[in-house]
Scaffold this motif. Structure first.
Motif, PDB file in Angstrom:
ATOM      1  N   PRO A  46       0.802  -1.227   0.000  1.00 53.95           N
ATOM      2  CA  PRO A  46       0.000   0.000   0.000  1.00 53.95           C
ATOM      3  C   PRO A  46       0.833   1.273   0.000  1.00 53.95           C
ATOM      4  O   PRO A  46       0.363   2.323  -0.427  1.00 53.95           O
ATOM      5  CB  PRO A  46      -0.819  -0.124   1.289  1.00 53.95           C
ATOM      6  CG  PRO A  46       0.006  -0.991   2.179  1.00 53.95           C
ATOM      7  CD  PRO A  46       0.707  -1.961   1.281  1.00 53.95           C
ATOM      8  N   HIS A  47       2.070   1.183   0.491  1.00 54.67           N
ATOM      9  CA  HIS A  47       2.908   2.387   0.567  1.00 54.67           C
ATOM     10  C   HIS A  47       4.363   1.940   0.594  1.00 54.67           C
ATOM     11  O   HIS A  47       4.793   1.255   1.535  1.00 54.67           O
ATOM     12  CB  HIS A  47       2.570   3.195   1.823  1.00 54.67           C
ATOM     13  CG  HIS A  47       2.999   4.628   1.750  1.00 54.67           C
ATOM     14  ND1 HIS A  47       3.060   5.455   2.864  1.00 54.67           N
ATOM     15  CD2 HIS A  47       3.381   5.407   0.708  1.00 54.67           C
ATOM     16  CE1 HIS A  47       3.448   6.660   2.502  1.00 54.67           C
ATOM     17  NE2 HIS A  47       3.652   6.655   1.193  1.00 54.67           N
ATOM     18  N   ALA A  48       5.106   2.288  -0.433  1.00 55.12           N
ATOM     19  CA  ALA A  48       6.505   1.877  -0.501  1.00 55.12           C
ATOM     20  C   ALA A  48       7.259   2.739  -1.496  1.00 55.12           C
ATOM     21  O   ALA A  48       6.694   3.215  -2.485  1.00 55.12           O
ATOM     22  CB  ALA A  48       6.620   0.403  -0.905  1.00 55.12           C
ATOM     23  N   ARG A  49       8.533   2.926  -1.210  1.00 55.06           N
ATOM     24  CA  ARG A  49       9.406   3.643  -2.132  1.00 55.06           C
ATOM     25  C   ARG A  49      10.044   2.622  -3.086  1.00 55.06           C
ATOM     26  O   ARG A  49      10.488   1.551  -2.658  1.00 55.06           O
ATOM     27  CB  ARG A  49      10.477   4.407  -1.362  1.00 55.06           C
ATOM     28  CG  ARG A  49      11.310   5.347  -2.217  1.00 55.06           C
ATOM     29  CD  ARG A  49      12.128   6.304  -1.364  1.00 55.06           C
ATOM     30  NE  ARG A  49      11.261   7.326  -0.760  1.00 55.06           N
ATOM     31  CZ  ARG A  49      10.988   7.403   0.524  1.00 55.06           C
ATOM     32  NH1 ARG A  49      11.489   6.527   1.386  1.00 55.06           N
ATOM     33  NH2 ARG A  49      10.211   8.366   0.993  1.00 55.06           N
ATOM     34  N   ILE A  50      10.062   2.939  -4.365  1.00 55.55           N
ATOM     35  CA  ILE A  50      10.676   2.047  -5.354  1.00 55.55           C
ATOM     36  C   ILE A  50      12.154   2.399  -5.463  1.00 55.55           C
ATOM     37  O   ILE A  50      12.518   3.516  -5.838  1.00 55.55           O
ATOM     38  CB  ILE A  50       9.994   2.179  -6.722  1.00 55.55           C
ATOM     39  CG1 ILE A  50       8.539   1.713  -6.624  1.00 55.55           C
ATOM     40  CG2 ILE A  50      10.733   1.367  -7.777  1.00 55.55           C
ATOM     41  CD1 ILE A  50       7.756   1.875  -7.911  1.00 55.55           C
ATOM     42  N   LEU A  51      12.993   1.447  -5.116  1.00 57.28           N
ATOM     43  CA  LEU A  51      14.434   1.676  -5.164  1.00 57.28           C
ATOM     44  C   LEU A  51      15.033   1.243  -6.493  1.00 57.28           C
ATOM     45  O   LEU A  51      16.009   1.832  -6.962  1.00 57.28           O
ATOM     46  CB  LEU A  51      15.109   0.912  -4.019  1.00 57.28           C
ATOM     47  CG  LEU A  51      14.600   1.241  -2.605  1.00 57.28           C
ATOM     48  CD1 LEU A  51      15.353   0.400  -1.577  1.00 57.28           C
ATOM     49  CD2 LEU A  51      14.763   2.722  -2.308  1.00 57.28           C
ATOM     50  N   LYS A  52      14.444   0.202  -7.099  1.00 57.39           N
ATOM     51  CA  LYS A  52      15.033  -0.322  -8.335  1.00 57.39           C
ATOM     52  C   LYS A  52      14.001  -1.146  -9.091  1.00 57.39           C
ATOM     53  O   LYS A  52      13.214  -1.880  -8.486  1.00 57.39           O
ATOM     54  CB  LYS A  52      16.261  -1.189  -8.010  1.00 57.39           C
ATOM     55  CG  LYS A  52      16.967  -1.781  -9.217  1.00 57.39           C
ATOM     56  CD  LYS A  52      18.130  -2.666  -8.767  1.00 57.39           C
ATOM     57  CE  LYS A  52      18.818  -3.317  -9.967  1.00 57.39           C
ATOM     58  NZ  LYS A  52      19.920  -4.217  -9.543  1.00 57.39           N
ATOM     59  N   ILE A  53      13.979  -1.011 -10.412  1.00 57.77           N
ATOM     60  CA  ILE A  53      13.162  -1.865 -11.274  1.00 57.77           C
ATOM     61  C   ILE A  53      14.069  -2.477 -12.320  1.00 57.77           C
ATOM     62  O   ILE A  53      14.763  -1.768 -13.056  1.00 57.77           O
ATOM     63  CB  ILE A  53      12.041  -1.067 -11.981  1.00 57.77           C
ATOM     64  CG1 ILE A  53      11.137  -0.366 -10.960  1.00 57.77           C
ATOM     65  CG2 ILE A  53      11.203  -2.000 -12.850  1.00 57.77           C
ATOM     66  CD1 ILE A  53      10.078   0.520 -11.600  1.00 57.77           C
ATOM     67  N   ASP A  54      14.101  -3.813 -12.399  1.00 57.28           N
ATOM     68  CA  ASP A  54      14.928  -4.519 -13.369  1.00 57.28           C
ATOM     69  C   ASP A  54      14.010  -5.331 -14.286  1.00 57.28           C
ATOM     70  O   ASP A  54      13.367  -6.296 -13.858  1.00 57.28           O
ATOM     71  CB  ASP A  54      15.906  -5.453 -12.649  1.00 57.28           C
ATOM     72  CG  ASP A  54      16.893  -6.117 -13.608  1.00 57.28           C
ATOM     73  OD1 ASP A  54      16.689  -6.013 -14.840  1.00 57.28           O
ATOM     74  OD2 ASP A  54      17.851  -6.754 -13.135  1.00 57.28           O
ATOM     75  N   THR A  55      13.945  -4.921 -15.543  1.00 57.13           N
ATOM     76  CA  THR A  55      13.061  -5.591 -16.505  1.00 57.13           C
ATOM     77  C   THR A  55      13.830  -6.470 -17.487  1.00 57.13           C
ATOM     78  O   THR A  55      13.246  -6.995 -18.439  1.00 57.13           O
ATOM     79  CB  THR A  55      12.252  -4.539 -17.297  1.00 57.13           C
ATOM     80  OG1 THR A  55      13.167  -3.728 -18.057  1.00 57.13           O
ATOM     81  CG2 THR A  55      11.422  -3.667 -16.379  1.00 57.13           C
ATOM     82  N   SER A  56      15.124  -6.648 -17.270  1.00 53.43           N
ATOM     83  CA  SER A  56      15.966  -7.334 -18.260  1.00 53.43           C
ATOM     84  C   SER A  56      15.520  -8.779 -18.502  1.00 53.43           C
ATOM     85  O   SER A  56      15.506  -9.243 -19.653  1.00 53.43           O
ATOM     86  CB  SER A  56      17.437  -7.305 -17.813  1.00 53.43           C
ATOM     87  OG  SER A  56      17.580  -7.910 -16.532  1.00 53.43           O
ATOM     88  N   LYS A  57      15.174  -9.503 -17.472  1.00 51.71           N
ATOM     89  CA  LYS A  57      14.750 -10.895 -17.648  1.00 51.71           C
ATOM     90  C   LYS A  57      13.436 -10.980 -18.415  1.00 51.71           C
ATOM     91  O   LYS A  57      13.233 -11.884 -19.232  1.00 51.71           O
ATOM     92  CB  LYS A  57      14.624 -11.580 -16.293  1.00 51.71           C
ATOM     93  CG  LYS A  57      15.947 -11.762 -15.563  1.00 51.71           C
ATOM     94  CD  LYS A  57      15.752 -12.433 -14.215  1.00 51.71           C
ATOM     95  CE  LYS A  57      17.080 -12.582 -13.473  1.00 51.71           C
ATOM     96  NZ  LYS A  57      16.894 -13.205 -12.138  1.00 51.71           N
ATOM     97  N   ALA A  58      12.533 -10.054 -18.125  1.00 60.62           N
ATOM     98  CA  ALA A  58      11.247 -10.044 -18.837  1.00 60.62           C
ATOM     99  C   ALA A  58      11.445  -9.729 -20.309  1.00 60.62           C
ATOM    100  O   ALA A  58      10.828 -10.350 -21.188  1.00 60.62           O
ATOM    101  CB  ALA A  58      10.304  -9.027 -18.200  1.00 60.62           C
ATOM    102  N   ARG A  59      12.315  -8.788 -20.612  1.00 62.73           N
ATOM    103  CA  ARG A  59      12.564  -8.420 -22.006  1.00 62.73           C
ATOM    104  C   ARG A  59      13.199  -9.569 -22.785  1.00 62.73           C
ATOM    105  O   ARG A  59      12.980  -9.714 -24.000  1.00 62.73           O
ATOM    106  CB  ARG A  59      13.474  -7.185 -22.071  1.00 62.73           C
ATOM    107  CG  ARG A  59      12.859  -5.920 -21.520  1.00 62.73           C
ATOM    108  CD  ARG A  59      13.829  -4.751 -21.582  1.00 62.73           C
ATOM    109  NE  ARG A  59      13.325  -3.590 -20.866  1.00 62.73           N
ATOM    110  CZ  ARG A  59      12.502  -2.675 -21.394  1.00 62.73           C
ATOM    111  NH1 ARG A  59      12.106  -2.802 -22.660  1.00 62.73           N
ATOM    112  NH2 ARG A  59      12.082  -1.655 -20.671  1.00 62.73           N
ATOM    113  N   ALA A  60      13.978 -10.405 -22.079  1.00 64.92           N
ATOM    114  CA  ALA A  60      14.683 -11.502 -22.741  1.00 64.92           C
ATOM    115  C   ALA A  60      13.795 -12.729 -22.946  1.00 64.92           C
ATOM    116  O   ALA A  60      14.183 -13.654 -23.673  1.00 64.92           O
ATOM    117  CB  ALA A  60      15.906 -11.894 -21.917  1.00 64.92           C
ATOM    118  N   LEU A  61      12.619 -12.756 -22.339  1.00 61.24           N
ATOM    119  CA  LEU A  61      11.742 -13.918 -22.441  1.00 61.24           C
ATOM    120  C   LEU A  61      11.192 -14.043 -23.859  1.00 61.24           C
ATOM    121  O   LEU A  61      10.616 -13.087 -24.394  1.00 61.24           O
ATOM    122  CB  LEU A  61      10.595 -13.785 -21.441  1.00 61.24           C
ATOM    123  CG  LEU A  61       9.607 -14.959 -21.382  1.00 61.24           C
ATOM    124  CD1 LEU A  61      10.291 -16.191 -20.790  1.00 61.24           C
ATOM    125  CD2 LEU A  61       8.375 -14.583 -20.560  1.00 61.24           C
TER     126      LEU A  61
END
Length: 556
Positions: A46-61
């Motif tokens: 419900p409430h959180a700071r986003i420190l990092k998003i890594d989409t590399s594995k999803a893009r490689a699928l």
């Protein structure tokens, strides 16, 4: 008065044959060659700071054609209200902090549902969990967890205030001093969702430098405006197509992130992308109704005449302003409409919490405001020994009565309505009978109640303007171009009735082309109860102009 042949008559609905035969095309029914499936990654917190998003594995699928995050947007915010006082406060994809469960973080487009779901599971998000607050009154307190900075015009020592509305007239304290009886109550109402049968679904196709969109909505033109703005496209490059809509009830007005994501993913891939929300997403992450806490103080004379009211409303607006600031603005209109209140003081607060963002639902706060007022009026009547009909008639506004905001009640027939409802229902007899002691030990009781509400119609708030074009064919049939969207309320039938009445033609001779932003005129949309008044009057003028031209040609 001239007898009307079509208006007010029981006519066959224009949309009836398509719906009962299964021919009606909804957004989910539209399928295009090469269509990809889109899915949205949502916050589990419900409430959180986003420190990092890594989409590399999803893009490689294999089978994944595109993945987007906030970095792939142009950074333009949106909101139900977008004005200098209340600027847009919502990202289409979250940048650095999530503020409710289900808030949108990323989106993928893949060749099928399974691949799209797998891609979402491969996106890695690192969070810093923050304290959350869900109760509006707790969120208001100084020092509470800050969801968003409070509105700069709110000078009180309060937190998380998305907006405030206040108004007053007369002398409230003097009104209470003149009262023979003063009562104070607090009313709370709970969260409700819209429950439409058709979930939110959007199909977008970027083709030949043009974005084509089919989406379940309440107005094609407002969707075009918001998509154009968030995508950085001119209106001429965005076309919203008309489809049937399986229920709205206020919940499909403003822009949803999945609509933006479908469009952006299609622009990146060059292929059609469809995103359909499942029921779990709708309940957990999509818009729901406003939850209001209403503190109500009313003073009356011995005969039930209202002398003063003080009302304070706290609206749990959720994680963004949404339509929360609209509800607290409309509320005082809902208060002043039915009854004469010579002295009133009103305050309304829209408060940020870590609930999902709110939207209108069936009256946009009116049922909740009137529930409190009507319930307390019954309590007051009981204390004074007055029946519910008498106390309402004593305070009801008459037709063309001037309102405190210099509007008036127009032809509103509240007094006659109360009398007729009471007579036809046998209200007073049943009410008195229900108050008598029960003769049996059964826990079942039967009663009867009365409540009064009012709602403004066709109010002049942008973009509440509509245009209609009426064209006559060589064979005497007519084509009507209208931006009005029929969401089940009968818009197309009403428009056809008006045209038929003005032109003295059969409704079967009228063909409607509706709700296509490239081919039909601008329209108000199916909200704020304005279609019949605003679009209906545009239809009448267009048909009347056509009639005059036909008669002029015939006379020559």
């Amino acid at each position: 008065m001239t007898e009307l042949k079509f208006i007010g008559q029981n006519m066959k609905r224009k949309d009836g044959p398509d719906k009962v035969s299964g021919k009606a095309v909804y957004s989910q029914d539209v399928k295009l060659p090469g269509m990809l499936i889109g899915r949205v990654l949502r916050s589990p917190h419900p409430h959180a700071r986003i420190l990092k998003i890594d989409t590399s594995k999803a893009r490689a699928l294999p089978g994944v054609k595109a993945v987007i995050t906030h970095e792939d947007t142009i950074g333009v915010k949106h909101g139900f209200v977008e004005t200098p006082r209340y600027p847009a406060d919502q990202d289409v994809l979250v940048k650095d902090k999530v503020t409710h469960v289900g808030e949108e973080i990323a989106a993928v487009a893949a060749i099928d549902e399974i691949t799209a779901q797998r891609a979402l599971e491969l996106i890695e998000v690192e969070y810093e969990i923050l304290p959350a607050v869900f109760d509006a009154e707790e969120a208001m307190q100084p020092g509470s967890v800050e969801i968003r900075p409070k509105h700069p015009k709110v000078l009180e020592n309060l937190a998380n205030i998305g907006g405030k509305t206040e108004t007053e007239w007369g002398d409230v304290e003097q009104g209470f001093a003149e009262a023979d009886y003063v009562r104070e109550d607090r009313f709370e109402n709970q969260l409700r969702t819209h429950g439409y049968l058709e979930p939110q679904v959007t199909l977008a196709h970027w083709e030949s430098d043009k974005l084509n969109v089919w989406t379940s909505s309440m107005g094609t033109f407002i969707k075009r405006a918001k998509l154009s703005r968030t995508l950085g496209l001119p209106y001429s490059k965005v076309r919203i197509h008309r489809t049937y809509v399986g229920g709205t009830f206020g919940g499909k007005i403003d822009l949803y992130s999945h609509e933006y994501c479908a469009a952006r993913l299609s622009m990146l891939t060059g292929r059609p992308v469809r995103i359909t929300a499942n029921r779990e997403e709708i309940f957990s992450a999509y818009r729901h109704s406003q939850t209001l806490t209403i503190e109500l103080k009313t003073g009356v004379k011995k005969d039930g005449t209202i002398t003063a009211q003080r009302i304070r409303i706290i609206n749990n607006a959720g994680a963004h302003r949404g339509s929360g600031v609209v509800v607290i603005f409309l509320a005082w209109g809902f208060i002043m409409g039915p009854y004469r209140i010579p002295n009133l003081k009103y305050e309304g607060y829209a408060v940020y919490t870590n609930h999902a963002t709110r939207a209108p639902q069936r009256g946009h706060g009116a049922p909740k405001v009137r529930f409190a007022i009507e319930s307390q009026l019954d309590m007051i009547a009981g204390h004074l020994g007055i029946d519910p009909v008498t106390i309402r008639l004593r305070n009801a506004r008459a037709p063309w009565e001037q309102l405190p905001n210099n509007d008036n009640t127009h032809e509103a027939g509240l007094i006659d309505c109360i009398k007729e409802v009471s007579r036809r229902s046998g209200f007073l007899e049943k009410w008195r009978e229900a108050r008598m002691p029960a003769e049996s030990k059964s826990t079942i009781r039967r009663g009867i109640g009365m409540g009064v509400t009012s709602y403004m119609s066709g109010t002049l708030i942008y973009p509440n303007g509509s245009g209609v074009i009426v064209k006559m064919n060589d064979d005497g049939s007519f084509i009507v171009l209208t931006g009005a969207l029929d969401v089940g309320q009968g818009a197309e039938t009403v428009i056809a009735q008006i045209v038929a009445e003005e032109l003295s033609c059969n409704m079967d001779d009228i063909k409607l082309i509706a709700s296509d932003t490239d081919t039909t005129p601008q329209d108000i949309g199916a909200w704020i109860s304005g279609m019949t008044y605003v679009t209906g009057n545009a239809t009448r003028q267009a048909a009347s102009n056509a009639r005059e031209k036909i008669l002029k040609v015939a006379s020559q």
